[in-house]
Enzyme design. Sequence first.
Site, PDB file in Angstrom:
ATOM      1  N   GLU A 264     -11.580  -1.517   2.488  1.00 44.50           N
ATOM      2  CA  GLU A 264     -11.691  -1.532   0.747  1.00 44.50           C
ATOM      3  C   GLU A 264     -10.565  -1.748   0.150  1.00 44.50           C
ATOM      4  OE1 GLU A 264     -13.023   2.895   0.423  1.00 44.50           O
ATOM      5  OE2 GLU A 264     -11.181   3.448   1.866  1.00 44.50           O
ATOM      6  N   LYS A 266      -7.206  -1.239  -1.893  1.00 44.22           N
ATOM      7  CA  LYS A 266      -6.160  -0.354  -2.378  1.00 44.22           C
ATOM      8  C   LYS A 266      -6.018  -0.487  -3.745  1.00 44.22           C
ATOM      9  CE  LYS A 266      -1.710   1.282  -0.769  1.00 44.22           C
ATOM     10  NZ  LYS A 266      -1.408   2.040  -2.029  1.00 44.22           N
ATOM     11  N   ARG A 271      -3.453   9.037  -6.688  1.00 37.26           N
ATOM     12  CA  ARG A 271      -4.334   9.909  -6.013  1.00 37.26           C
ATOM     13  C   ARG A 271      -4.789  11.005  -6.800  1.00 37.26           C
ATOM     14  NH1 ARG A 271      -4.100   9.674  -0.198  1.00 37.26           N
ATOM     15  NH2 ARG A 271      -5.892  10.595   0.568  1.00 37.26           N
ATOM     16  N   LYS A 438      -2.639   0.410   5.587  1.00 37.03           N
ATOM     17  CA  LYS A 438      -2.486  -0.417   4.225  1.00 37.03           C
ATOM     18  C   LYS A 438      -1.838  -1.635   4.487  1.00 37.03           C
ATOM     19  CE  LYS A 438       1.465   2.490   3.276  1.00 37.03           C
ATOM     20  NZ  LYS A 438       2.125   3.490   2.257  1.00 37.03           N
TER      21      LYS A 438
HETATM   22  P1  AMP Z   1       1.485   4.502  -0.611  1.00 35.95           P
HETATM   23  O1  AMP Z   1       1.263   5.092  -2.091  1.00 35.95           O
HETATM   24  O2  AMP Z   1       1.903   2.992  -0.671  1.00 35.95           O
HETATM   25  O3  AMP Z   1       1.713   5.194   0.521  1.00 35.95           O
HETATM   26  O4  AMP Z   1      -0.265   4.260  -0.098  1.00 35.95           O
HETATM   27  C1  AMP Z   1      -1.262   5.098  -0.038  1.00 35.95           C
HETATM   28  C2  AMP Z   1      -1.904   5.673  -1.266  1.00 35.95           C
HETATM   29  O5  AMP Z   1      -2.905   4.602  -1.552  1.00 35.95           O
HETATM   30  C3  AMP Z   1      -2.909   6.833  -1.077  1.00 35.95           C
HETATM   31  O6  AMP Z   1      -1.996   8.127  -1.259  1.00 35.95           O
HETATM   32  C4  AMP Z   1      -3.574   6.459  -2.405  1.00 35.95           C
HETATM   33  O7  AMP Z   1      -3.260   7.052  -3.474  1.00 35.95           O
HETATM   34  C5  AMP Z   1      -3.677   5.019  -2.472  1.00 35.95           C
HETATM   35  N1  AMP Z   1      -4.990   4.352  -2.294  1.00 35.95           N
HETATM   36  C6  AMP Z   1      -5.690   3.401  -3.250  1.00 35.95           C
HETATM   37  N2  AMP Z   1      -6.797   2.959  -2.716  1.00 35.95           N
HETATM   38  C7  AMP Z   1      -7.109   3.708  -1.663  1.00 35.95           C
HETATM   39  C8  AMP Z   1      -8.276   3.617  -0.791  1.00 35.95           C
HETATM   40  N3  AMP Z   1      -9.250   2.843  -0.727  1.00 35.95           N
HETATM   41  N4  AMP Z   1      -8.025   4.763   0.281  1.00 35.95           N
HETATM   42  C9  AMP Z   1      -7.123   5.419   0.524  1.00 35.95           C
HETATM   43  N5  AMP Z   1      -6.113   5.458  -0.287  1.00 35.95           N
HETATM   44  C10 AMP Z   1      -6.067   4.623  -1.246  1.00 35.95           C
END
Ligand code: AMP
Length: 572
Positions: A264, A266, A271, A438
């Site tokens: 899906e 990102k 969040r 991710k």
């Molecule tokens: P990072 O902030 O780089 O550690 O990446 C993780 C964050 O991506 C999560 O905490 C979410 O806030 C965000 N995120 C965006 N889209 C998604 C998704 N489809 N599933 C899970 N997290 C997502």
Amino acid sequence: MTRFSEFTDLCIQIEKISGSLEMTDVFAEFLKIVDEDELPVSCYMIMGEVFPAWTGKKLGLGPNLLYSALSKAAGIPPDKIKILLRETGDIGETTYRALSEDKKSQSTFSSFLAAEDEKSGTFEIAGKLSISDVYGRLKEIADVSGKGAQDRKVKGLQFLFSESSPLEAKYISRIALEELRIGIGEGIVRDSIAKAFDVPVAQVEFAFMVTNDLGEVAAAAKRGGADALSRQNIQVSRPVKMMLAQVTNSIEAAFSELDEAAVEWKFDGARLQIHKSGEEIELFTRRLENVTNSLPDVVKAVSAAVTAENAVLDGEAVAIDENGNPRPFQDILRRFRRKYDVETMSRDIPIHVNLFDLLYADGVSYIEKPLTERRQKLSEIIKQDAEGISVDELKITKDPEAAAEIYREALAAGHEGIMIKNPMSPYSPGKRGKNWLKKKPVMDTLDLVVIGGEWGSGKRKNKIGSYVLSCFDNIKNVYLEIGRVGTGLSDDLLDALTEQFTDLIEAENGVTLKIKPEIVFEIAFEEIQKSPNYPAGYALRFPRLVRVRDDKTIEEIDTIEKIERMYQGQKE
Ligand code: AMP
């Protein structure tokens, strides 16, 4: 009642230990003997907290208020406190010395209080405080609000200092500033509870994941053992930690570990954990802060869209423009932080919530069920044509090329990349593992915490012009400096940062500042280099501030291990 001096003895004993197994043994013994009422708070305090994180409750005491209380309790001028602090580099030691140095004025103050309190009969003899007494006083300080709150908080703490022995005050200061740092974190508390009450670690872990409260878990383990732990459940209105993602270098690498993957977008936003209990809706950030009052439009959207009576949902809130495209990350944080005039703000910066997970619905916890089942239920309880909120699209595929296509679409739409999830995996609160990966295009940046700074000169005289960055060594439990940022920051940004950091200044020496570790910077750089000049042993070439990660806590900053791995990866 257990005396607070027994708790300080425990801290002293633990400070001398370096191995986590031995720490677990020692803390487990303490948990066995501590009074039942004081069991939860002992768990929070040993981790340097007063209240469980999910409550969002804080003492609201910055370093300066604490110095002021200490100065008054010890009868020593604030300047002298600052000199002591420079000498010791530690607020606990400073408190200890200040209060031991001037016993005379301390006892003068104590006798004044004794005389005052004799009437009400509440006076405690110094050094005789129980753990509940200290907790009670700290809670009173936290509860003070409204006009003159700062003065009353200072008085409350001054009173507490005057009631405690210098050694007890040493640990009270450290706890008050969230700087206990004796090496005990959640993992050791969890293992200690298992050991003290003879229950499996996995059961304690489960209960912790759903309750988000180790104090409560300890009390349940003592009361009813493994049975009581297995009966714990997610509670609507109490935020749980978010499941987190690991970086993958390539889509192929991610697929090589999975037979099938759930792919899906990102989303580029922040969040949001949504709790619905009948008409009652509450919204929590990744740091578990309650932002319900800042987001009335989201509350309305949830209310109209969610058909379940009770639910806990997980998603990403994205600030959008008039075409529905994502606006810069800072915009969503402006929405989250806004305390007044929120209606206007919600018209200026509309939000769309993309839901991607479900933890709880109508009495059933879903966290142990596979992602596919959670998603199925999520789609069932969200109306399809709802405004401002939708379930995001998820594709289950075995084909990396299909994932690459989704990746290109996500980037073209202005989002960050994709998430590649294991379709069979449970929802693991607070865990960063291989079940969520991710993929983003840029070389990963580092999240580092600011621990110091320097006043600028010339036209930057009243601004903090450069910031000392550090990563975390999670074995030794210390922050390690790895460089500085400063050049290239605009004056407006420096003004905003200076304002944000002013309350966190712990000590000043000329232009050099020691800053309480709290604010996380996301830093981009050209390269990691070996360097003898910084305690981390590495330096960053051309570091640049990408953004202030107000959504991240200091527990989430990058570790020296990760930096070592990145350095090795770079060489290859
Ligand atoms: P990072 O902030 O780089 O550690 O990446 C993780 C964050 O991506 C999560 O905490 C979410 O806030 C965000 N995120 C965006 N889209 C998604 C998704 N489809 N599933 C899970 N997290 C997502």
